[in-house]
Design an enzyme around this catalytic site. Sequence first.
Site, PDB file in Angstrom:
ATOM      1  N   ARG A   1      51.400  30.770  55.487  1.00 60.81           N
ATOM      2  CA  ARG A   1      50.834  30.818  56.834  1.00 60.81           C
ATOM      3  C   ARG A   1      51.673  31.670  57.786  1.00 60.81           C
ATOM      4  O   ARG A   1      51.842  31.341  58.960  1.00 60.81           O
ATOM      5  CB  ARG A   1      50.679  29.406  57.405  1.00 60.81           C
ATOM      6  CG  ARG A   1      49.754  28.495  56.614  1.00 60.81           C
ATOM      7  CD  ARG A   1      48.317  29.006  56.588  1.00 60.81           C
ATOM      8  NE  ARG A   1      47.497  28.110  55.794  1.00 60.81           N
ATOM      9  CZ  ARG A   1      47.316  28.243  54.471  1.00 60.81           C
ATOM     10  NH1 ARG A   1      47.867  29.250  53.826  1.00 60.81           N
ATOM     11  NH2 ARG A   1      46.559  27.390  53.820  1.00 60.81           N
TER      12      ARG A   1
ATOM     13  N   SER B   1      42.602  23.278  60.593  1.00 61.25           N
ATOM     14  CA  SER B   1      43.826  22.550  60.245  1.00 61.25           C
ATOM     15  C   SER B   1      44.899  22.845  61.285  1.00 61.25           C
ATOM     16  O   SER B   1      45.271  24.002  61.483  1.00 61.25           O
ATOM     17  CB  SER B   1      44.305  22.963  58.855  1.00 61.25           C
ATOM     18  OG  SER B   1      43.347  22.611  57.880  1.00 61.25           O
TER      19      SER B   1
ATOM     20  N   GLU C   1      50.129  24.907  63.302  1.00 62.24           N
ATOM     21  CA  GLU C   1      49.620  26.134  62.677  1.00 62.24           C
ATOM     22  C   GLU C   1      49.014  27.100  63.694  1.00 62.24           C
ATOM     23  O   GLU C   1      49.319  28.295  63.664  1.00 62.24           O
ATOM     24  CB  GLU C   1      48.585  25.784  61.595  1.00 62.24           C
ATOM     25  CG  GLU C   1      48.126  26.970  60.793  1.00 62.24           C
ATOM     26  CD  GLU C   1      47.292  26.577  59.577  1.00 62.24           C
ATOM     27  OE1 GLU C   1      46.317  27.294  59.291  1.00 62.24           O
ATOM     28  OE2 GLU C   1      47.601  25.562  58.946  1.00 62.24           O
TER      29      GLU C   1
END
Length: 338
Positions: free
Chosen positions: A163, A237, A333
Amino acid sequence: MQLYQDYHLASANTLSLPSVAKQLVCLDHVDQLPELQPLMEAAARRWVLGGGSNMVLANYIDALVIKVQTKGIRILSETTDQVLIEAQAGENWHGFVQYCLAQGWLGLENLALIPGTVGAAPVQNIGAYGIEVDQLIEQVQVWDVAQAKMCVFNSAACQFSYRDSVFKRSLPGRYLITAVQFRLQKKSTWQPVMRYPDLSSHPDLQGEPTALAIFNAVVQIRQRKLPAPAVLPNAGSFFKNPIVSARQYEVLLQNYPTLVAYPYGEDQYKLAAGWLIEQAGWKGKQLGPVGMHKNQALVLVNYGGATSTEVRALVEMLKRDIKQKFDVLLEQEPIAVQ
């Protein structure tokens, strides 16, 4: 090219947070970049906006926001086994995955229904169900604002990790991604990726599944687990799955035998953040207008009227609880845009 002042962004982010950009300009074609360059150089701060699906926007963004809306998909080269294609940054990601599948260009099917744009995909190195997009990216084309020229980053130069990428770590607004090249497979060389239980146990994916069957299964699973942003605003998410040492994993497993985790590289494990959040009692928990979704503990949702301040308050409380219970630090995130 029109420059907007005090532009409202509530409809331009999937969390539907009220936010106002000091200035906003839309990039519809790369030919506009020379005209846009003086505006970007004059701005003290810059932010690049795609689909607004992986961002938490502040109430006021004292910056020039560049909304990328470029479109186009083309073949660069092709063999009997593979195809190299280029997609413009403003292409909708899910639509791009659908298009590739319809052409017989395979490999992206596990990444179906991820919100956002093609240009945002390498920034976050998006991933799902055993695939991360860097596995398929050949190179990324960017406009380097500091040098006022187009540059090309091969996969190594992108410095991809979980990520993360060089684009995410660089000074905001330094690089404006204009196009991404993907190397995809034809049917003769394509291999399904079905390591995750949701796929390997899916009734429609037994035997020898096709890429289309995997695509349909992923869409079905995501629709069942994740709320649609148009119905219940969210940013997907919200936390990364934390990576811990094998030693810490063993300690956690002794205390929590049902711990959900996966091997990650050498002597490391990736913990399921959703499992941690649920075990800590946050699944379905709501604080004012924000909360963690009742069906998927990993998804933070806006029940209506939430601001970035309220999102930040919930996030800090949740992170503190996870740290106290598991001695694990969760990392947000979505990018916080100030």
